[in-house]
Enzyme design. Structure first.
Site, PDB file in Angstrom:
ATOM      1  N   ALA A   1       0.869  -1.182   0.000  1.00 18.31           N
ATOM      2  CA  ALA A   1       0.000   0.000   0.000  1.00 18.31           C
ATOM      3  C   ALA A   1       0.897   1.220   0.000  1.00 18.31           C
ATOM      4  O   ALA A   1       2.063   1.147   0.407  1.00 18.31           O
ATOM      5  CB  ALA A   1      -0.911   0.007   1.230  1.00 18.31           C
ATOM      6  N   CYS A   2       0.387   2.333  -0.462  1.00 13.95           N
ATOM      7  CA  CYS A   2       1.221   3.527  -0.542  1.00 13.95           C
ATOM      8  C   CYS A   2       1.660   3.967   0.853  1.00 13.95           C
ATOM      9  O   CYS A   2       1.009   3.672   1.861  1.00 13.95           O
ATOM     10  CB  CYS A   2       0.497   4.646  -1.283  1.00 13.95           C
ATOM     11  SG  CYS A   2      -0.616   5.637  -0.279  1.00 13.95           S
TER      12      CYS A   2
END
Length: 268
Positions: free
Chosen positions: A173-174
């Protein structure tokens, strides 16, 4: 007709497509499926690079693309002046996806491609994902959702159909998801998180998150790794984090949980 057959049927209706490619489980399988259905010459992977994405992911994505003969272009998107993203409110993901995919679509259309695909799957519908709204607004298609494929389906097919090395890759995930909602996103904090997680990976904790709460770093790893972490690595990790400017290291007793950063929204 099973999910993979539905996916093939969906993809074969197109002539040329652009795929939002990150080198993760979903987008890698989507690239493979698109190339299988349409031919490599009709599939363009677009890797979007921003300050919110770990730099190590670009290398992994590039190596896999080279191994498979996929055409992938890197699109750099600057978010330094995007206050709607950097203020990090509960709509951050919407604004971020809106900025990224608007530029991705513009780039693809310059190349003569109007069909843009992403790897959103059916599992994503059960989570807080405001970014999905932005995808809909920009007419970004999610063929896994259309075919009814879950994350587990994608992992299984990645291995059984294409033997992709990403089939069991931990979900990514970012980096912004490591910063609590309401805390403005700063470049120096993103660097701390990226370096901290890279160190955890070096120690063998490939499934992990470093959630940053001011001067506290909250480590999420699977519960089965607790004993190893506490007996072998906790002091080294705390010392490394301190060098990064993280004064206190905490081990989350609930273990690794994808999307745990949204817990604060449930209390509102």
């Amino acid at each position: 007709m099973d999910g993979f057959e539905r996916l093939q049927e969906i993809l074969k209706k197109e002539e040329r497509v652009a795929v939002a490619y990150s080198g993760g489980v979903d987008s890698s399988f989507l690239m493979a499926a698109c190339v299988d259905a349409l031919g490599a010459e009709n599939v363009l992977g677009i890797y979007v690079e921003t300050a919110l994405h770990p730099k190590r992911e670009r290398f992994d994505a590039y190596v896999l693309a080279q191994m498979r003969g996929w055409t992938v272009k890197v699109l750099e998107v600057d978010i330094a002046d995007k206050e709607e993203i950097l203020r990090n409110d509960e709509r951050r993901c919407y604004f971020c996806k809106r900025v990224i995919f608007a530029q991705l679509r513009a780039y693809a259309e310059k190349k003569g491609i109007s069909v843009i695909l992403d790897g959103t799957n059916t599992d994503d519908l059960g989570e807080y994902r405001p970014g999905v709204e932005a995808l809909s607004e920009l007419d970004i298609r999610s063929p896994f959702r259309e075919a009814g494929l879950s994350k587990a389906d994608i992992r299984k097919l990645s291995k059984s159909v294409y033997d992709l090395p990403t089939w069991n890759k931990p979900s990514q995930a970012c980096l912004a998801t490591r910063i609590p909602y309401g805390t403005p996103i700063r470049e120096e904090d993103l660097e701390k998180v990226e370096k901290g997680e890279a160190y955890l990976h070096e120690l063998g904790y490939l499934t992990c998150r470093l959630r940053l709460h001011g001067v506290v770093g909250r480590v999420e790893i699977p519960e089965e790794d607790f004993e190893k972490f506490l007996t072998r690595h906790s002091r080294d990790v705390a010392a490394y984090f301190r060098d990064l400017g993280i004064l206190y290291t905490a081990l989350d007793v609930l273990g690794f949980r994808s999307g745990s950063g949204t817990a604060v929204l449930e209390r509102r």
